[in-house]
Enzyme design. Structure first.
Site, PDB file in Angstrom:
ATOM      1  N   LYS A  97       0.962  -1.156   0.168  1.00  0.00           N
ATOM      2  CA  LYS A  97      -0.110   0.127  -0.075  1.00  0.00           C
ATOM      3  C   LYS A  97       0.859   1.271  -0.177  1.00  0.00           C
ATOM      4  CE  LYS A  97      -3.999  -2.459   2.173  1.00  0.00           C
ATOM      5  NZ  LYS A  97      -4.771  -2.298   3.549  1.00  0.00           N
ATOM      6  N   TYR A 135     -11.938  -3.040  -3.991  1.00  0.00           N
ATOM      7  CA  TYR A 135     -12.406  -3.460  -2.439  1.00  0.00           C
ATOM      8  C   TYR A 135     -14.134  -3.271  -2.473  1.00  0.00           C
ATOM      9  CZ  TYR A 135      -7.782  -2.441  -0.525  1.00  0.00           C
ATOM     10  OH  TYR A 135      -6.671  -2.719  -0.124  1.00  0.00           O
ATOM     11  N   ASN A 201      -1.988  -0.186   6.781  1.00  0.00           N
ATOM     12  CA  ASN A 201      -1.607  -1.357   7.517  1.00  0.00           C
ATOM     13  C   ASN A 201      -0.482  -1.847   6.474  1.00  0.00           C
ATOM     14  OD1 ASN A 201      -3.363  -2.413   5.799  1.00  0.00           O
ATOM     15  ND2 ASN A 201      -4.558  -3.521   7.092  1.00  0.00           N
ATOM     16  N   HIS A 204      -1.610  -5.613   1.455  1.00  0.00           N
ATOM     17  CA  HIS A 204      -2.973  -6.390   1.461  1.00  0.00           C
ATOM     18  C   HIS A 204      -2.485  -7.717   1.105  1.00  0.00           C
ATOM     19  CE1 HIS A 204      -6.694  -7.585   0.024  1.00  0.00           C
ATOM     20  NE2 HIS A 204      -6.219  -8.174  -1.188  1.00  0.00           N
ATOM     21  N   GLU A 215      -8.357 -11.219  -7.685  1.00  0.00           N
ATOM     22  CA  GLU A 215      -7.556  -9.854  -7.383  1.00  0.00           C
ATOM     23  C   GLU A 215      -6.540  -9.868  -8.498  1.00  0.00           C
ATOM     24  OE1 GLU A 215      -8.818  -9.258  -2.790  1.00  0.00           O
ATOM     25  OE2 GLU A 215      -6.935 -10.153  -3.224  1.00  0.00           O
TER      26      GLU A 215
END
Length: 374
Positions: A97, A135, A201, A204, A215
């Site tokens: 990310k 998402y 965080n 992913h 994905e």
């Protein structure tokens, strides 16, 4: 009976403009290979020892190089091979990310340290719509808008990661979704080291094989083109290629981390499998100039490489200095902190290619990120 593994392999013959199919046999006892021409029903290559091929290289979807011939492994040749080598192999999506892109080297190293390999990679910047599509299962949740805002705030690095039980292995590396909880319960995890909270965080990971398939198709579509576009800027830049030998030796993470630590910005990144014609074209400037030309071409098309757009002050000159002399032995004596001194093996397998002439920096970046990714 001696153990052997069988695969169905395809090779595109540029001379005849034909896709040729072979049965590839690999004998782990002495690392020998044999090839059988399936259309003509005859032996194409008698059993020959071939040191350049490892058992770990053999899985459906892999691309292997045998005597300068690039073969795509498209299926298992018998049930024994499928059950022995294919049963636990999985693919999953790992996405770094925006908050952890500068830590891509360390994160890549964690992947290799877990005996996983990266088979595809691309730096991209998602639009609001792309992120919302990715998402979509969180659309009704309260954190959805914050998540989309964060994930579109900068580039991300999407990777196809492959290995035994890759989905659960990568999730274990990640640690708990909430980075604060990760610091309490899984201090060695990726999110404990690089994450901030439950949204920021660091990375992913797909939560199931079904999610992984969806994905991966989003970032690396098999039928509908190229997926989200790369992040190349083509300004104030130079080109770096992490060579196939360095990728297969698991050196990618260390090289990326070293480049970032030296103060260079990696503004675009993508893995490519370069065919011989493109490798010859890319290295044409060296033809007749350096003795290693044909070996350089063979190395570049011997497996996947990783192309980088590097930005920094006077990037072509300063980055070339940071790569060091072409011969790693000389580099280790004269400039031991350079990339080739740290990661190179010999003059051909010297870890990285970098642009030699300042005026060629943008051209070399364009070759990979515009022409090969076009």
């Amino acid at each position: 009976m001696e153990e052997r593994f069988a695969f169905l392999a395809e090779w595109y013959d540029p001379t005849a403009a034909l896709l040729r199919r072979y049965q590839l046999l690999f004998y782990p006892k002495d690392s020998s290979v044999e090839m059988f021409d399936m259309k003509n029903q005859r032996t194409f290559l008698r059993r020959t020892r071939y040191e350049g091929l490892l058992q770990d290289d053999l899985f459906v979807g892999s691309r292997v190089n045998i005597f300068s011939r690039q073969l795509n492994l498209v299926g298992y040749g018998d049930q024994y091979t499928a059950s022995k080598l294919g049963s636990k192999k999985e693919r999953t999506l790992a996405m770094i990310k925006p908050d952890a892109v500068t830590k891509m080297g360390e994160i890549t190293q964690m992947i290799y340290d877990a005996n996983l390999i990266i088979t595809k990679a691309k730096m991209t910047k998602l639009s609001w719509k792309q992120a919302a599509d990715f998402y979509s299962e969180h659309q009704s949740k309260s954190f959805f808008n914050n998540l989309i805002q964060f994930v579109t705030s900068g580039p991300v690095v999407a990777m196809e990661v492959m290995g035994d039980e890759a989905v659960s292995t990568w999730r274990k590396i990640l640690g708990p979704t909430d980075s604060g909880l990760a610091r309490k319960d899984a201090r060695q995890s990726l999110r404990a080291q690089f994450g901030t909270d439950g949204t920021k965080n660091a990375a992913h990971g797909s939560d199931s094989l079904a999610s992984a398939a969806r994905e991966l198709e989003f970032f690396f579509p098999s039928t509908t083109g190229h997926g989200p576009s790369n992040t190349a800027t083509y300004t104030d830049c130079t080109c770096c290629i992490i060579k196939p030998h360095a990728i297969s030796e698991g050196l990618t993470g260390g090289i990326l981390a070293s480049i970032t630590a030296a103060g260079f910005e990696i503004s675009a990144l993508q893995m490519f499998s370069v065919d011989r014609a493109n490798a010859e074209e890319f290295f044409e400037v060296y033809k007749g100039v350096v003795d290693e030309y044909s070996s350089m071409v063979s190395e570049l098309c011997s497996g996947p490489c990783m192309a980088l757009e590097i930005r920094g002050t006077e990037a072509p000159r300063t980055f070339r200095e940071y790569c060091g002399p072409a011969d790693p032995e000389i580099a280790r004596h004269l400039r031991p902190s350079t990339l080739r001194a740290q990661f190179g093996r010999n003059k051909v397998q010297n870890a990285v290619h970098c642009t030699d002439l300042p005026e060629d920096g943008i051209l070399e970046v364009q070759y990979f990120f515009k022409i090969l990714d076009g």
